[in-house]
Scaffold this motif. Structure first.
Motif, PDB file in Angstrom:
ATOM      1  N   LEU A   1      -1.048  -6.115  -6.789  1.00 12.81           N
ATOM      2  CA  LEU A   1       0.146  -5.274  -6.867  1.00 12.81           C
ATOM      3  C   LEU A   1      -0.061  -4.098  -7.813  1.00 12.81           C
ATOM      4  CD1 LEU A   1       2.996  -7.947  -6.877  1.00 12.81           C
ATOM      5  CD2 LEU A   1       2.480  -6.297  -5.065  1.00 12.81           C
ATOM      6  N   LYS A   2      -0.737  -4.337  -8.918  1.00 15.75           N
ATOM      7  CA  LYS A   2      -0.993  -3.254  -9.866  1.00 15.75           C
ATOM      8  C   LYS A   2      -1.845  -2.168  -9.222  1.00 15.75           C
ATOM      9  CE  LYS A   2      -2.745  -2.272 -14.510  1.00 15.75           C
ATOM     10  NZ  LYS A   2      -3.334  -2.834 -15.752  1.00 15.75           N
ATOM     11  N   ARG A   3      -2.872  -2.572  -8.493  1.00 19.16           N
ATOM     12  CA  ARG A   3      -3.723  -1.596  -7.817  1.00 19.16           C
ATOM     13  C   ARG A   3      -2.946  -0.840  -6.749  1.00 19.16           C
ATOM     14  NH1 ARG A   3      -9.212  -0.590  -6.733  1.00 19.16           N
ATOM     15  NH2 ARG A   3      -9.237   1.339  -5.534  1.00 19.16           N
ATOM     16  N   LEU A   4      -2.119  -1.563  -5.992  1.00 17.55           N
ATOM     17  CA  LEU A   4      -1.312  -0.922  -4.959  1.00 17.55           C
ATOM     18  C   LEU A   4      -0.432   0.169  -5.548  1.00 17.55           C
ATOM     19  CD1 LEU A   4       0.026  -3.699  -2.531  1.00 17.55           C
ATOM     20  CD2 LEU A   4      -1.273  -1.657  -1.910  1.00 17.55           C
ATOM     21  N   HIS A   5       0.245  -0.167  -6.629  1.00 20.89           N
ATOM     22  CA  HIS A   5       1.196   0.774  -7.205  1.00 20.89           C
ATOM     23  C   HIS A   5       0.519   1.820  -8.073  1.00 20.89           C
ATOM     24  CE1 HIS A   5       4.572  -1.167  -5.416  1.00 20.89           C
ATOM     25  NE2 HIS A   5       4.256  -2.340  -5.943  1.00 20.89           N
ATOM     26  N   GLY A   6      -0.816   1.762  -8.154  1.00 25.99           N
ATOM     27  CA  GLY A   6      -1.575   2.823  -8.790  1.00 25.99           C
ATOM     28  C   GLY A   6      -2.051   3.861  -7.798  1.00 25.99           C
ATOM     29  N   LEU A   7      -1.724   3.674  -6.531  1.00 24.43           N
ATOM     30  CA  LEU A   7      -2.112   4.632  -5.492  1.00 24.43           C
ATOM     31  C   LEU A   7      -1.045   5.704  -5.335  1.00 24.43           C
ATOM     32  CD1 LEU A   7      -3.336   2.191  -2.672  1.00 24.43           C
ATOM     33  CD2 LEU A   7      -4.761   3.463  -4.282  1.00 24.43           C
ATOM     34  N   ASP A   8      -1.486   6.929  -5.154  1.00 19.93           N
ATOM     35  CA  ASP A   8      -0.574   8.012  -4.775  1.00 19.93           C
ATOM     36  C   ASP A   8      -0.582   8.056  -3.257  1.00 19.93           C
ATOM     37  OD1 ASP A   8       0.787  10.290  -4.184  1.00 19.93           O
ATOM     38  OD2 ASP A   8      -0.533  11.648  -5.282  1.00 19.93           O
ATOM     39  N   LEU A   9       0.528   7.693  -2.647  1.00 18.60           N
ATOM     40  CA  LEU A   9       0.580   7.555  -1.196  1.00 18.60           C
ATOM     41  C   LEU A   9       1.082   8.793  -0.468  1.00 18.60           C
ATOM     42  CD1 LEU A   9       1.955   3.906  -0.990  1.00 18.60           C
ATOM     43  CD2 LEU A   9      -0.397   4.707  -1.183  1.00 18.60           C
ATOM     44  N   GLY A  10       1.289   9.868  -1.186  1.00 17.98           N
ATOM     45  CA  GLY A  10       1.710  11.087  -0.500  1.00 17.98           C
ATOM     46  C   GLY A  10       3.050  10.920   0.171  1.00 17.98           C
ATOM     47  N   GLU A  11       3.069  10.961   1.486  1.00 17.44           N
ATOM     48  CA  GLU A  11       4.331  10.897   2.229  1.00 17.44           C
ATOM     49  C   GLU A  11       4.755   9.460   2.533  1.00 17.44           C
ATOM     50  OE1 GLU A  11       2.299  11.626   6.620  1.00 17.44           O
ATOM     51  OE2 GLU A  11       3.507  13.171   5.686  1.00 17.44           O
ATOM     52  N   TYR A  12       4.092   8.497   1.917  1.00 14.71           N
ATOM     53  CA  TYR A  12       4.475   7.090   2.070  1.00 14.71           C
ATOM     54  C   TYR A  12       4.850   6.528   0.706  1.00 14.71           C
ATOM     55  CZ  TYR A  12       2.089   7.920   6.441  1.00 14.71           C
ATOM     56  OH  TYR A  12       1.706   8.456   7.639  1.00 14.71           O
ATOM     57  N   ALA A  13       5.519   5.384   0.695  1.00 16.49           N
ATOM     58  CA  ALA A  13       5.898   4.753  -0.563  1.00 16.49           C
ATOM     59  C   ALA A  13       5.940   3.247  -0.402  1.00 16.49           C
ATOM     60  CB  ALA A  13       7.258   5.259  -1.033  1.00 16.49           C
ATOM     61  N   LEU A  14       5.652   2.553  -1.494  1.00 20.62           N
ATOM     62  CA  LEU A  14       5.806   1.108  -1.560  1.00 20.62           C
ATOM     63  C   LEU A  14       7.107   0.820  -2.280  1.00 20.62           C
ATOM     64  CD1 LEU A  14       2.165   0.376  -2.660  1.00 20.62           C
ATOM     65  CD2 LEU A  14       3.153  -0.417  -0.508  1.00 20.62           C
ATOM     66  N   LEU A  15       7.987   0.046  -1.650  1.00 18.61           N
ATOM     67  CA  LEU A  15       9.249  -0.312  -2.279  1.00 18.61           C
ATOM     68  C   LEU A  15       9.084  -1.649  -3.012  1.00 18.61           C
ATOM     69  CD1 LEU A  15      11.807   0.853   0.431  1.00 18.61           C
ATOM     70  CD2 LEU A  15      10.664   2.152  -1.371  1.00 18.61           C
ATOM     71  N   ASP A  16      10.167  -2.194  -3.532  1.00 20.32           N
ATOM     72  CA  ASP A  16      10.104  -3.400  -4.346  1.00 20.32           C
ATOM     73  C   ASP A  16       9.537  -4.584  -3.568  1.00 20.32           C
ATOM     74  OD1 ASP A  16      11.275  -1.879  -6.271  1.00 20.32           O
ATOM     75  OD2 ASP A  16      13.186  -2.967  -6.308  1.00 20.32           O
ATOM     76  N   SER A  17       8.620  -5.308  -4.186  1.00 19.55           N
ATOM     77  CA  SER A  17       8.067  -6.514  -3.578  1.00 19.55           C
ATOM     78  C   SER A  17       9.074  -7.656  -3.696  1.00 19.55           C
ATOM     79  CB  SER A  17       6.768  -6.923  -4.280  1.00 19.55           C
ATOM     80  OG  SER A  17       5.781  -5.931  -4.134  1.00 19.55           O
ATOM     81  N   ALA A  18       9.003  -8.575  -2.764  1.00 18.43           N
ATOM     82  CA  ALA A  18       9.817  -9.787  -2.831  1.00 18.43           C
ATOM     83  C   ALA A  18       9.091 -10.846  -3.659  1.00 18.43           C
ATOM     84  CB  ALA A  18      10.090 -10.320  -1.424  1.00 18.43           C
ATOM     85  N   ALA A  19       9.823 -11.840  -4.129  1.00 20.19           N
ATOM     86  CA  ALA A  19       9.207 -12.978  -4.820  1.00 20.19           C
ATOM     87  C   ALA A  19       8.849 -14.026  -3.776  1.00 20.19           C
ATOM     88  CB  ALA A  19      10.162 -13.537  -5.866  1.00 20.19           C
ATOM     89  N   ALA A  20       8.145 -13.587  -2.753  1.00 25.19           N
ATOM     90  CA  ALA A  20       7.742 -14.455  -1.641  1.00 25.19           C
ATOM     91  C   ALA A  20       6.413 -13.948  -1.108  1.00 25.19           C
ATOM     92  CB  ALA A  20       8.797 -14.441  -0.528  1.00 25.19           C
ATOM     93  N   ALA A  21       5.595 -14.863  -0.623  1.00 27.00           N
ATOM     94  CA  ALA A  21       4.254 -14.488  -0.160  1.00 27.00           C
ATOM     95  C   ALA A  21       3.850 -15.323   1.042  1.00 27.00           C
ATOM     96  CB  ALA A  21       3.243 -14.675  -1.288  1.00 27.00           C
ATOM     97  N   ARG A  22       2.935 -14.756   1.837  1.00 27.86           N
ATOM     98  CA  ARG A  22       2.344 -15.468   2.971  1.00 27.86           C
ATOM     99  C   ARG A  22       0.838 -15.606   2.727  1.00 27.86           C
ATOM    100  NH1 ARG A  22       4.227 -13.626   8.766  1.00 27.86           N
ATOM    101  NH2 ARG A  22       3.898 -15.866   9.083  1.00 27.86           N
ATOM    102  N   THR A  23       0.490 -16.032   1.539  1.00 23.05           N
ATOM    103  CA  THR A  23      -0.912 -16.166   1.153  1.00 23.05           C
ATOM    104  C   THR A  23      -1.526 -17.417   1.773  1.00 23.05           C
ATOM    105  OG1 THR A  23      -0.396 -15.079  -0.941  1.00 23.05           O
ATOM    106  CG2 THR A  23      -2.479 -16.296  -0.826  1.00 23.05           C
ATOM    107  N   GLY A  24      -2.794 -17.329   2.126  1.00 22.51           N
ATOM    108  CA  GLY A  24      -3.489 -18.476   2.697  1.00 22.51           C
ATOM    109  C   GLY A  24      -3.642 -19.611   1.697  1.00 22.51           C
TER     110      GLY A  24
END
Length: 335
Positions: free
Chosen positions: A146-169
């Motif tokens: 998540l830290k790496r994701l939110h360190g990206l400049d996405l230009g015309e895209y954005a990451l909104l708030d993450s949920a406290a839920a995951a679909r991890t293997g």
């Protein structure tokens, strides 16, 4: 015409740099950035991308239902194999995707020489630190991703708030196998692996065997492919076709059948914290607020309940399950 007249794929801008977000202002590189739109109201219909599996479809319906209740035009798109690409290619406006999948897609576009994703220091079966061979390192943690994701400049895209839920293997076994073979943690796998058949769906298979072999010295007796329609079930494990099943943490079949999750097994898989990726073109603050409100309410137990409702014996349709959940959480008015 693509939603909002989007730019071609070749013009996508994903840069690892400061947060110069154009239409959106991000407060900081934090796991839950505050995103603000340059306009109050959304000006057009938003299309939500999703895969064909029932849980992904239901999640799209949940967010769409919330937007519609807020008076915002939105619809669930047709299922696709790669919903993240649908948004990046301008064919959809929003996708609720796992953080690992998002990082894999967005990092491909980062310029050469970008800082590598920080990973966990793996250990050998003896517990001593090791320098893993390529392809055999443990993935970064959920927090690092998540830290790496939110360190990206996405230009015309954005990451909104993450949920406290995951679909991890993860890896699961029956209670009988866990007790009979004394199998509860990854550390116990090396001695047992030669006698174990693993059931693995294609969506989780890419890195599992290299990591098992390279990090935990675990070479299964057999790796049995699990067909797509069985990914949300535990049938192969219950019927004895395999002794270990790779599945995802949202699978309601795990608690419903009293299965045992192998301790630390999620460390073998890319973390998949549910996170909305959206275009910023003509997206209003009303839509951002509605999407973030759903994410704030969505916990792991809710995700498991949604999975149960759409994949269990008495499965209901994704639209009904979505609206029932929104009403249960008092996110939309009851009839």
């Amino acid at each position: 015409m693509t939603p909002g007249g989007s730019t071609p794929k070749t013009k996508r801008r994903v840069l690892v740099a400061g947060l110069a977000c154009g239409a959106l202002l991000l407060s900081a590189c934090t796991p839950k950035p505050q995103v603000q739109a340059s306009q109050s109201a959304t000006e057009r219909e938003l299309v939500f991308a999703h895969t064909a599996d029932a849980t992904s479809t239901t999640l799209a319906n949940v967010y769409v239902g919330m937007l519609e209740a807020a008076g915002i035009d939105a619809k669930v798109g047709e299922p696709v194999a790669d919903p993240v690409a649908e948004v990046l290619d301008g064919k959809a406006d929003v996708v609720i995707a796992g953080s690992g999948d998002l990082l894999a897609a967005l990092d491909k576009e980062a310029p050469a020489g970008s800082a590598p994703v920080p990973g966990s220091a793996p250990a050998t079966g003896s517990g001593k630190p090791s320098t893993p061979a390529p392809g055999t390192a443990l993935p970064p943690s959920a927090e690092q991703t998540l830290k790496r994701l939110h360190g990206l400049d996405l230009g015309e895209y954005a990451l909104l708030d993450s949920a406290a839920a995951a679909r991890t293997g993860t890896l699961v076994v029956t209670a009988a196998t866990s007790a009979g073979k004394n199998l509860a943690t990854l550390a116990q796998l090396p001695a047992l692996c030669p006698d174990l058949d693993f059931g693995v769906p294609k969506s989780l298979s890419a890195d599992l065997l290299p990591r098992l072999e390279g990090i935990y010295s675990c070479t299964p007796h057999r790796m049995v492919p699990v067909v797509p329609q069985d990914e949300s079930t535990v049938g192969p494990l219950i019927t004895g076709q395999v002794e270990v099943l790779a599945t995802t943490s949202d699978n309601a079949g795990i608690p419903d059948n009293g299965l045992v999750v192998v301790q630390d097994a999620q460390a073998l898989f890319e973390p998949q914290t549910l996170t909305p990726l959206t275009t910023t073109r003509q997206l209003g603050q009303d839509a951002i607020d509605a999407i973030n409100k759903v994410s704030a309410a969505l916990k792991q137990e809710d995700l498991i309940a949604l999975n149960r409702a759409v994949t269990g014996r008495d499965a209901l349709g994704p639209e009904k399950v979505a609206i029932d959940w929104l009403r249960e959480k008092s996110l939309v008015a009851k009839p």
